[in-house]
Motif scaffolding. Sequence first.
Motif, PDB file in Angstrom:
ATOM      1  N   CYS A 153      -6.496   5.002  12.190  1.00 50.63           N
ATOM      2  CA  CYS A 153      -5.215   5.255  12.046  1.00 50.63           C
ATOM      3  C   CYS A 153      -5.012   6.608  11.034  1.00 50.63           C
ATOM      4  O   CYS A 153      -5.582   6.595  10.352  1.00 50.63           O
ATOM      5  N   MET A 154      -4.188   7.311  11.586  1.00 48.92           N
ATOM      6  CA  MET A 154      -4.001   8.567  11.021  1.00 48.92           C
ATOM      7  C   MET A 154      -2.541   8.356  10.212  1.00 48.92           C
ATOM      8  O   MET A 154      -1.948   7.605  10.527  1.00 48.92           O
ATOM      9  N   HIS A 155      -2.164   9.162   9.220  1.00 48.52           N
ATOM     10  CA  HIS A 155      -1.228   9.190   8.252  1.00 48.52           C
ATOM     11  C   HIS A 155      -0.777  10.581   8.172  1.00 48.52           C
ATOM     12  O   HIS A 155      -1.647  11.302   8.231  1.00 48.52           O
ATOM     13  N   GLY A 156       0.691  10.672   7.720  1.00 43.76           N
ATOM     14  CA  GLY A 156       1.222  11.723   7.405  1.00 43.76           C
ATOM     15  C   GLY A 156       2.555  11.557   6.766  1.00 43.76           C
ATOM     16  O   GLY A 156       2.677  10.681   6.346  1.00 43.76           O
ATOM     17  N   ARG A 157       3.047  12.674   6.672  1.00 43.50           N
ATOM     18  CA  ARG A 157       4.537  12.735   5.619  1.00 43.50           C
ATOM     19  C   ARG A 157       5.406  13.935   6.052  1.00 43.50           C
ATOM     20  O   ARG A 157       5.171  15.025   6.578  1.00 43.50           O
ATOM     21  N   TYR A 158       6.608  13.361   6.073  1.00 42.93           N
ATOM     22  CA  TYR A 158       7.737  14.288   6.371  1.00 42.93           C
ATOM     23  C   TYR A 158       7.887  15.240   4.962  1.00 42.93           C
ATOM     24  O   TYR A 158       7.452  14.567   3.788  1.00 42.93           O
ATOM     25  N   ALA A 159       8.305  16.331   4.950  1.00 43.75           N
ATOM     26  CA  ALA A 159       8.785  16.973   3.721  1.00 43.75           C
ATOM     27  C   ALA A 159       9.871  16.358   2.602  1.00 43.75           C
ATOM     28  O   ALA A 159      10.444  15.568   3.395  1.00 43.75           O
ATOM     29  N   PHE A 160      10.055  16.926   1.721  1.00 47.66           N
ATOM     30  CA  PHE A 160      11.093  16.404   0.892  1.00 47.66           C
ATOM     31  C   PHE A 160      11.217  17.246  -0.315  1.00 47.66           C
ATOM     32  O   PHE A 160      10.409  18.209  -0.532  1.00 47.66           O
ATOM     33  N   GLU A 161      12.634  17.177  -0.845  1.00 48.91           N
ATOM     34  CA  GLU A 161      12.849  17.933  -1.923  1.00 48.91           C
ATOM     35  C   GLU A 161      12.500  17.625  -3.239  1.00 48.91           C
ATOM     36  O   GLU A 161      12.478  16.076  -3.576  1.00 48.91           O
ATOM     37  N   THR A 162      12.022  18.476  -4.202  1.00 48.80           N
ATOM     38  CA  THR A 162      11.655  17.869  -5.500  1.00 48.80           C
ATOM     39  C   THR A 162      12.697  17.632  -6.325  1.00 48.80           C
ATOM     40  O   THR A 162      13.761  18.298  -6.314  1.00 48.80           O
ATOM     41  N   SER A 163      12.571  16.905  -7.250  1.00 47.03           N
ATOM     42  CA  SER A 163      13.682  16.625  -8.295  1.00 47.03           C
ATOM     43  C   SER A 163      12.923  16.273  -9.878  1.00 47.03           C
ATOM     44  O   SER A 163      11.876  16.016  -9.627  1.00 47.03           O
ATOM     45  N   SER A 164      13.848  15.777 -10.395  1.00 45.97           N
ATOM     46  CA  SER A 164      13.633  15.380 -11.786  1.00 45.97           C
ATOM     47  C   SER A 164      12.910  13.957 -11.407  1.00 45.97           C
ATOM     48  O   SER A 164      12.227  13.350 -12.502  1.00 45.97           O
ATOM     49  N   PHE A 165      13.132  13.039 -10.525  1.00 40.35           N
ATOM     50  CA  PHE A 165      12.604  12.125 -10.349  1.00 40.35           C
ATOM     51  C   PHE A 165      11.616  12.160  -9.045  1.00 40.35           C
ATOM     52  O   PHE A 165      12.100  12.104  -8.065  1.00 40.35           O
ATOM     53  N   PRO A 166      10.454  12.380  -9.464  1.00 39.16           N
ATOM     54  CA  PRO A 166       9.237  12.701  -8.507  1.00 39.16           C
ATOM     55  C   PRO A 166       8.951  11.537  -7.548  1.00 39.16           C
ATOM     56  O   PRO A 166       9.120  10.376  -8.102  1.00 39.16           O
ATOM     57  N   ARG A 167       8.616  11.791  -6.359  1.00 39.71           N
ATOM     58  CA  ARG A 167       7.951  10.941  -5.424  1.00 39.71           C
ATOM     59  C   ARG A 167       6.667  10.674  -5.972  1.00 39.71           C
ATOM     60  O   ARG A 167       5.838  11.352  -6.006  1.00 39.71           O
ATOM     61  N   VAL A 168       6.270   9.330  -6.168  1.00 35.25           N
ATOM     62  CA  VAL A 168       5.208   8.852  -6.583  1.00 35.25           C
ATOM     63  C   VAL A 168       4.602   7.823  -5.728  1.00 35.25           C
ATOM     64  O   VAL A 168       5.126   6.596  -5.496  1.00 35.25           O
ATOM     65  N   VAL A 169       3.341   8.115  -5.319  1.00 38.40           N
ATOM     66  CA  VAL A 169       2.375   7.077  -4.426  1.00 38.40           C
ATOM     67  C   VAL A 169       1.230   6.811  -5.356  1.00 38.40           C
ATOM     68  O   VAL A 169       0.458   7.973  -5.900  1.00 38.40           O
ATOM     69  N   MET A 170       0.810   5.647  -5.282  1.00 41.50           N
ATOM     70  CA  MET A 170      -0.436   5.299  -6.183  1.00 41.50           C
ATOM     71  C   MET A 170      -1.683   4.466  -4.940  1.00 41.50           C
ATOM     72  O   MET A 170      -0.772   4.006  -3.966  1.00 41.50           O
ATOM     73  N   GLY A 171      -2.655   4.454  -5.197  1.00 48.04           N
ATOM     74  CA  GLY A 171      -3.627   3.703  -4.310  1.00 48.04           C
ATOM     75  C   GLY A 171      -5.090   3.889  -4.644  1.00 48.04           C
ATOM     76  O   GLY A 171      -5.340   4.221  -5.776  1.00 48.04           O
ATOM     77  N   CYS A 172      -5.784   3.449  -3.506  1.00 49.21           N
ATOM     78  CA  CYS A 172      -7.346   3.578  -3.815  1.00 49.21           C
ATOM     79  C   CYS A 172      -7.778   3.739  -2.525  1.00 49.21           C
ATOM     80  O   CYS A 172      -7.164   3.239  -1.459  1.00 49.21           O
ATOM     81  N   TYR A 173      -9.174   3.893  -2.477  1.00 52.12           N
ATOM     82  CA  TYR A 173     -10.068   3.804  -1.216  1.00 52.12           C
ATOM     83  C   TYR A 173     -10.839   2.642  -1.192  1.00 52.12           C
ATOM     84  O   TYR A 173     -11.285   2.111  -2.424  1.00 52.12           O
ATOM     85  N   VAL A 174     -11.012   2.179  -0.145  1.00 51.68           N
ATOM     86  CA  VAL A 174     -12.126   1.095   0.033  1.00 51.68           C
ATOM     87  C   VAL A 174     -12.976   1.407   1.013  1.00 51.68           C
ATOM     88  O   VAL A 174     -12.741   2.187   2.156  1.00 51.68           O
ATOM     89  N   GLY A 175     -14.417   1.389   0.691  1.00 50.27           N
ATOM     90  CA  GLY A 175     -15.711   1.878   1.784  1.00 50.27           C
ATOM     91  C   GLY A 175     -15.596   1.156   2.765  1.00 50.27           C
ATOM     92  O   GLY A 175     -15.328  -0.126   3.012  1.00 50.27           O
ATOM     93  N   MET A 176     -16.065   1.787   3.967  1.00 45.38           N
ATOM     94  CA  MET A 176     -16.198   1.221   5.507  1.00 45.38           C
ATOM     95  C   MET A 176     -17.280   0.281   5.435  1.00 45.38           C
ATOM     96  O   MET A 176     -17.127  -0.761   6.213  1.00 45.38           O
ATOM     97  N   ASP A 177     -18.263   0.454   4.713  1.00 47.14           N
ATOM     98  CA  ASP A 177     -19.255  -0.492   4.663  1.00 47.14           C
ATOM     99  C   ASP A 177     -18.807  -2.001   4.224  1.00 47.14           C
ATOM    100  O   ASP A 177     -18.961  -2.991   4.721  1.00 47.14           O
TER     101      ASP A 177
END
Length: 446
Positions: free
Chosen positions: A408-432
């Motif tokens: 699956c592919m992923h993408g994102r719409y644009a957004f306006e920056t502000s004093s309350f930033p957009r924050v995403v956290m995460g990690c990767y998992v290996g294919m094996d």
Amino acid sequence: MFDPVDGKPPPPSSPPSTLSPTGESAITKSKDWIDIHMSKWLADTNDFDTSWQQYISTTHYTPKQINNNPTKRILWSNWTEDIVRDPDTSPILFEYNNLVNCNTNKDAKNLEHERLLQVLYQYGLVLITGTPSYTDSLPVDAMSEATKKAHAANNTSEESTNKNAESAILQLAAIIGYHPLQTLYGSGVWSTSSQSSFYDNNANEDEASEISSSASTADSAYGSTSLPLHTDMTYLSTPPGVQVFLMVQPAETTSHDDTASLSTSSSNCNSSALVPKGQSIYLDGFAAARQLQIENPEAYRILASTHRTYRCIDNDEGWHLEATGPVIETIPSGKNDYGPVKSIRHNDLDRLPDLPPYPTDEYVDFDSFYDGMIEAHNAWDDILRRDSMRLVIDLKPGDCILVANQRCMHGRYAFETSSFPRVVMGCYVGMDELSSKWRRAGLRVV
């Protein structure tokens, strides 16, 4: 099969030294054994894949079921946020507490883990709601009131009370792949923000052990512009198997939110009508490949047979990564044709100019090569831009998305920056690691 003293292989004249329980050598197998395993490679695409519409019309589908029969990958399209959030209809919806709650019956929790792995295999996408989203690395003065309320709501259960975003992400990663994959973005949990600089200045020592330090930020995900649909780390020989996305704080809402919300939930959503505020976009690459094969077989052949090169350079952290591969990787069908799709590798932001085939004694028509590549790429892009193929979700704090990165592919719409930033956290998992979990769950890994 080897000398017990020096480890050398035996001379050709020596008889096989290792026999299987059936008396067969480790090299020679019975015809039945060969036929069983060769069937995987000779399989028709339809043996592995079915469409979402066909699946729900031919099965007594319920969102909570576990299919004990040979499980097919379900190619999806025409999904909306309403569909994937509805507990009665969504095939990919989970609740965090049901996956990790210690008070849940152990067998029931194991079944939920099994269902999670099966859904990720079938659809390449999972939505988990109610995930702990509080993190000390996001200063209180950078949190909006809506985010504070959401964090409190996501930490009401006994299991989630003592968890923060970092530990919740690691726990989910353990279910689908044992542990996070080390990449140029760090060895554990990463965090992207439209104002990412405060992480280095405000994180304490405990947080630094969970949030990757000295990690690269050479990625457009740290900005506020739109991101085209892509798979991650196409510049690695083996890209990650799963990307875990946890929404900690969405982009600050605007006066246009009501309009955007109505547009997003519309069953006939036209993405061009949406007010951009950082909405997430997902697309089933296997479904796109199937559609391309139907509409333009020559374009499919070109993208399945031509290796394209991808690169990432980060001079600050000292990285120069580069890898090649086809946009559509398939397994051999045994019929001089393309079998089931194995993986998708697509990121125009990291792709280098295409090179023609390696020179041989035969004449290479460079103009014909580049004309074919342009036509194939345009046909692929035409499918990726269709609203019917794109799932747009306005993620809320505590929404965690698991994306099968080689599908699956992923993408994102644009957004306006502000004093309350957009924050995403995460990690990767290996294919094996992911493939290992799938095999342990009895699922067929292509």
